[in-house]
Design a protein around this motif. Sequence first.
Motif, PDB file in Angstrom:
ATOM      1  N   TYR A  80       5.650   5.956   9.734  1.00  0.00           N
ATOM      2  CA  TYR A  80       5.314   5.343   8.442  1.00  0.00           C
ATOM      3  C   TYR A  80       4.908   3.893   8.646  1.00  0.00           C
ATOM      4  O   TYR A  80       5.445   3.212   9.521  1.00  0.00           O
ATOM      5  CB  TYR A  80       6.518   5.380   7.488  1.00  0.00           C
ATOM      6  N   ALA A  81       4.014   3.437   7.803  1.00  0.00           N
ATOM      7  CA  ALA A  81       3.642   2.021   7.794  1.00  0.00           C
ATOM      8  C   ALA A  81       4.260   1.372   6.553  1.00  0.00           C
ATOM      9  O   ALA A  81       4.173   1.925   5.452  1.00  0.00           O
ATOM     10  CB  ALA A  81       2.125   1.884   7.742  1.00  0.00           C
ATOM     11  N   HIS A  82       4.871   0.233   6.762  1.00  0.00           N
ATOM     12  CA  HIS A  82       5.408  -0.505   5.618  1.00  0.00           C
ATOM     13  C   HIS A  82       4.240  -1.025   4.777  1.00  0.00           C
ATOM     14  O   HIS A  82       3.291  -1.593   5.304  1.00  0.00           O
ATOM     15  CB  HIS A  82       6.279  -1.670   6.103  1.00  0.00           C
ATOM     16  N   VAL A  83       4.310  -0.804   3.456  1.00  0.00           N
ATOM     17  CA  VAL A  83       3.218  -1.218   2.567  1.00  0.00           C
ATOM     18  C   VAL A  83       3.615  -2.430   1.735  1.00  0.00           C
ATOM     19  O   VAL A  83       2.845  -3.366   1.566  1.00  0.00           O
ATOM     20  CB  VAL A  83       2.805  -0.056   1.624  1.00  0.00           C
ATOM     21  N   TYR A  84       4.841  -2.401   1.207  1.00  0.00           N
ATOM     22  CA  TYR A  84       5.209  -3.407   0.206  1.00  0.00           C
ATOM     23  C   TYR A  84       6.725  -3.369   0.026  1.00  0.00           C
ATOM     24  O   TYR A  84       7.335  -2.309   0.135  1.00  0.00           O
ATOM     25  CB  TYR A  84       4.513  -3.070  -1.116  1.00  0.00           C
ATOM     26  N   SER A  85       7.313  -4.516  -0.252  1.00  0.00           N
ATOM     27  CA  SER A  85       8.723  -4.554  -0.624  1.00  0.00           C
ATOM     28  C   SER A  85       8.891  -5.220  -1.976  1.00  0.00           C
ATOM     29  O   SER A  85       8.399  -6.337  -2.189  1.00  0.00           O
ATOM     30  CB  SER A  85       9.546  -5.306   0.425  1.00  0.00           C
ATOM     31  N   GLY A  86       9.541  -4.514  -2.886  1.00  0.00           N
ATOM     32  CA  GLY A  86       9.942  -5.097  -4.160  1.00  0.00           C
ATOM     33  C   GLY A  86      11.304  -5.748  -4.003  1.00  0.00           C
ATOM     34  O   GLY A  86      11.802  -5.918  -2.895  1.00  0.00           O
ATOM     35  N   LYS A  87      11.914  -6.129  -5.115  1.00  0.00           N
ATOM     36  CA  LYS A  87      13.217  -6.803  -5.034  1.00  0.00           C
ATOM     37  C   LYS A  87      14.259  -5.895  -4.396  1.00  0.00           C
ATOM     38  O   LYS A  87      15.050  -6.339  -3.572  1.00  0.00           O
ATOM     39  CB  LYS A  87      13.691  -7.209  -6.440  1.00  0.00           C
ATOM     40  N   VAL A  88      14.269  -4.646  -4.804  1.00  0.00           N
ATOM     41  CA  VAL A  88      15.339  -3.753  -4.325  1.00  0.00           C
ATOM     42  C   VAL A  88      14.807  -2.450  -3.754  1.00  0.00           C
ATOM     43  O   VAL A  88      15.585  -1.567  -3.391  1.00  0.00           O
ATOM     44  CB  VAL A  88      16.371  -3.457  -5.451  1.00  0.00           C
ATOM     45  N   ARG A  89      13.492  -2.302  -3.670  1.00  0.00           N
ATOM     46  CA  ARG A  89      12.907  -1.064  -3.141  1.00  0.00           C
ATOM     47  C   ARG A  89      11.746  -1.380  -2.228  1.00  0.00           C
ATOM     48  O   ARG A  89      11.149  -2.447  -2.308  1.00  0.00           O
ATOM     49  CB  ARG A  89      12.412  -0.179  -4.288  1.00  0.00           C
ATOM     50  N   ASP A  90      11.427  -0.416  -1.395  1.00  0.00           N
ATOM     51  CA  ASP A  90      10.362  -0.600  -0.426  1.00  0.00           C
ATOM     52  C   ASP A  90       9.412   0.591  -0.459  1.00  0.00           C
ATOM     53  O   ASP A  90       9.818   1.707  -0.779  1.00  0.00           O
ATOM     54  CB  ASP A  90      10.957  -0.758   0.980  1.00  0.00           C
ATOM     55  N   LEU A  91       8.184   0.309  -0.122  1.00  0.00           N
ATOM     56  CA  LEU A  91       7.122   1.313  -0.173  1.00  0.00           C
ATOM     57  C   LEU A  91       6.528   1.465   1.229  1.00  0.00           C
ATOM     58  O   LEU A  91       6.221   0.460   1.871  1.00  0.00           O
ATOM     59  CB  LEU A  91       6.063   0.771  -1.134  1.00  0.00           C
ATOM     60  N   TYR A  92       6.377   2.718   1.673  1.00  0.00           N
ATOM     61  CA  TYR A  92       5.769   3.010   2.975  1.00  0.00           C
ATOM     62  C   TYR A  92       4.656   4.028   2.779  1.00  0.00           C
ATOM     63  O   TYR A  92       4.673   4.798   1.811  1.00  0.00           O
ATOM     64  CB  TYR A  92       6.815   3.608   3.931  1.00  0.00           C
ATOM     65  N   ALA A  93       3.715   4.047   3.733  1.00  0.00           N
ATOM     66  CA  ALA A  93       2.682   5.087   3.748  1.00  0.00           C
ATOM     67  C   ALA A  93       2.893   5.951   4.979  1.00  0.00           C
ATOM     68  O   ALA A  93       2.997   5.412   6.096  1.00  0.00           O
ATOM     69  CB  ALA A  93       1.299   4.458   3.780  1.00  0.00           C
ATOM     70  N   PRO A  94       2.979   7.277   4.819  1.00  0.00           N
ATOM     71  CA  PRO A  94       3.097   8.141   5.998  1.00  0.00           C
ATOM     72  C   PRO A  94       1.812   8.066   6.831  1.00  0.00           C
ATOM     73  O   PRO A  94       0.722   7.922   6.265  1.00  0.00           O
ATOM     74  CB  PRO A  94       3.304   9.537   5.412  1.00  0.00           C
ATOM     75  N   LEU A  95       1.961   8.144   8.149  1.00  0.00           N
ATOM     76  CA  LEU A  95       0.791   8.076   9.039  1.00  0.00           C
ATOM     77  C   LEU A  95       0.316   9.495   9.358  1.00  0.00           C
ATOM     78  O   LEU A  95       1.132  10.406   9.515  1.00  0.00           O
ATOM     79  CB  LEU A  95       1.169   7.340  10.329  1.00  0.00           C
ATOM     80  N   ASP A  96      -0.987   9.664   9.449  1.00  0.00           N
ATOM     81  CA  ASP A  96      -1.534  10.967   9.836  1.00  0.00           C
ATOM     82  C   ASP A  96      -1.491  11.132  11.363  1.00  0.00           C
ATOM     83  O   ASP A  96      -1.005  10.235  12.074  1.00  0.00           O
ATOM     84  CB  ASP A  96      -2.939  11.167   9.244  1.00  0.00           C
ATOM     85  N   ALA A  97      -2.023  12.249  11.844  1.00  0.00           N
ATOM     86  CA  ALA A  97      -1.960  12.566  13.285  1.00  0.00           C
ATOM     87  C   ALA A  97      -2.634  11.483  14.127  1.00  0.00           C
ATOM     88  O   ALA A  97      -2.240  11.235  15.265  1.00  0.00           O
ATOM     89  CB  ALA A  97      -2.592  13.936  13.549  1.00  0.00           C
ATOM     90  N   GLY A  98      -3.643  10.831  13.553  1.00  0.00           N
ATOM     91  CA  GLY A  98      -4.347   9.767  14.282  1.00  0.00           C
ATOM     92  C   GLY A  98      -3.705   8.402  14.129  1.00  0.00           C
ATOM     93  O   GLY A  98      -4.244   7.403  14.574  1.00  0.00           O
ATOM     94  N   GLY A  99      -2.511   8.353  13.476  1.00  0.00           N
ATOM     95  CA  GLY A  99      -1.816   7.076  13.292  1.00  0.00           C
ATOM     96  C   GLY A  99      -2.341   6.254  12.135  1.00  0.00           C
ATOM     97  O   GLY A  99      -1.974   5.090  11.975  1.00  0.00           O
ATOM     98  N   GLU A 100      -3.175   6.874  11.302  1.00  0.00           N
ATOM     99  CA  GLU A 100      -3.717   6.160  10.124  1.00  0.00           C
ATOM    100  C   GLU A 100      -2.866   6.465   8.897  1.00  0.00           C
ATOM    101  O   GLU A 100      -2.386   7.595   8.745  1.00  0.00           O
ATOM    102  CB  GLU A 100      -5.163   6.617   9.852  1.00  0.00           C
ATOM    103  N   PRO A 101      -2.674   5.489   8.006  1.00  0.00           N
ATOM    104  CA  PRO A 101      -1.934   5.748   6.760  1.00  0.00           C
ATOM    105  C   PRO A 101      -2.633   6.826   5.931  1.00  0.00           C
ATOM    106  O   PRO A 101      -3.842   6.762   5.741  1.00  0.00           O
ATOM    107  CB  PRO A 101      -1.978   4.401   6.028  1.00  0.00           C
ATOM    108  N   ARG A 102      -1.893   7.820   5.488  1.00  0.00           N
ATOM    109  CA  ARG A 102      -2.479   8.849   4.616  1.00  0.00           C
ATOM    110  C   ARG A 102      -2.819   8.229   3.273  1.00  0.00           C
ATOM    111  O   ARG A 102      -1.996   7.531   2.690  1.00  0.00           O
ATOM    112  CB  ARG A 102      -1.470   9.983   4.388  1.00  0.00           C
ATOM    113  N   PRO A 103      -3.996   8.503   2.761  1.00  0.00           N
ATOM    114  CA  PRO A 103      -4.397   7.895   1.492  1.00  0.00           C
ATOM    115  C   PRO A 103      -3.763   8.548   0.271  1.00  0.00           C
ATOM    116  O   PRO A 103      -3.861   8.017  -0.831  1.00  0.00           O
ATOM    117  CB  PRO A 103      -5.916   8.094   1.479  1.00  0.00           C
ATOM    118  N   ASP A 104      -3.116   9.692   0.467  1.00  0.00           N
ATOM    119  CA  ASP A 104      -2.709  10.517  -0.685  1.00  0.00           C
ATOM    120  C   ASP A 104      -1.201  10.555  -0.904  1.00  0.00           C
ATOM    121  O   ASP A 104      -0.733  11.230  -1.826  1.00  0.00           O
ATOM    122  CB  ASP A 104      -3.231  11.948  -0.500  1.00  0.00           C
TER     123      ASP A 104
END
Length: 296
Positions: free
Chosen positions: A11-35
């Motif tokens: 997973y790639a870290h995308v954003y952190s809020g005050k108490v929560r965090d957002l990640y994007a799962p990486l695809d087979a090529g190591g790229e963040p999945r857009p969906d």
Amino acid sequence: MPDATLVLPGYAHVYSGKVRDLYAPLDAGGEPRPDRLLLVASDRISAYDFVLDTPIPDKGEVLTRLSLWWFAQLEDLVPNHVVTADVPDAVRGRAVLVERLDMLPVECVARAYLTGGGLGEYTATGAVSGIPLPAGLVDGDLLPEPIFTPSTKAPMGEHDEPIHYSVVEGQLGGALAARVRDLTVAILERGYEIAAARGILLADTKVEFGLRGDEVVLADEVLTPDSSRFWPADQWEPGHPQPSFDKQYVRDWLTSSASGWSKASGETPPSLPDDVVGQTRAKYVEAYERLTGETF
Ligand code: PZK
């Protein structure tokens, strides 16, 4: 400081809020999945606009499980963004994999009771988000009917600004504005009925919606103590601020002489004592168990 940004393999870290965090799962090529996105709830707690340096054990899991339960209670009203709660072990229980949506640029708030920012607006203007209210209402009063009081999505650290419904119409168009208004009020009403039957008042709630094509989808977390005001029904007494179901021990301790801290100082609040942490954890668990009827 509770957990520095977690490193989640795959997973790639995308954003952190005050108490929560957002990640994007990486695809087979190591790229963040857009969906897809991974929403991770931490055990961090905020009070008086500060994120405290003392975590509340299991808070992230309680809120995640509560939100998942509410999504299921609301499924007949509105589709939601949840894909699966089957997530990496490091965040199991406190993370949800969701569908990435085109988020609508409005904080959708509905209120059953008058308090907080709504009370401030009412006291100044007699109306909230342009909705005129009867004269003489006080902090904690039940409103004649639930109202939609949208606000702007402010960048982190800034406060959301209340806006009139006409501004939402301008942003989204009349049909979409009416859809999110009606859904927001319907979600509050459903939550209110369920919570009231369990001795908990749901004063107000904030929800976020996104689009999947032209379908409106419920996103983020729903009807948790972090997105809503929950009050103990047996202590409801209009005329002053109501005790918070979940955060009252924290607020009481921080504002007591025992903490040595004052709100007005602008200083970072001190660490919480163990008994306040334990009592607060117990309130989150109690809210979960009372609302869902399930053991945490
Ligand atoms: C999205 N947030 C707020 C939530 C944070 C920040 N389904 C979605 N699709 C696209 N974007 C979002 C969502 C959702 N939910 C939500 N920001 C973007 C947020 C959790 C943790 F740090």
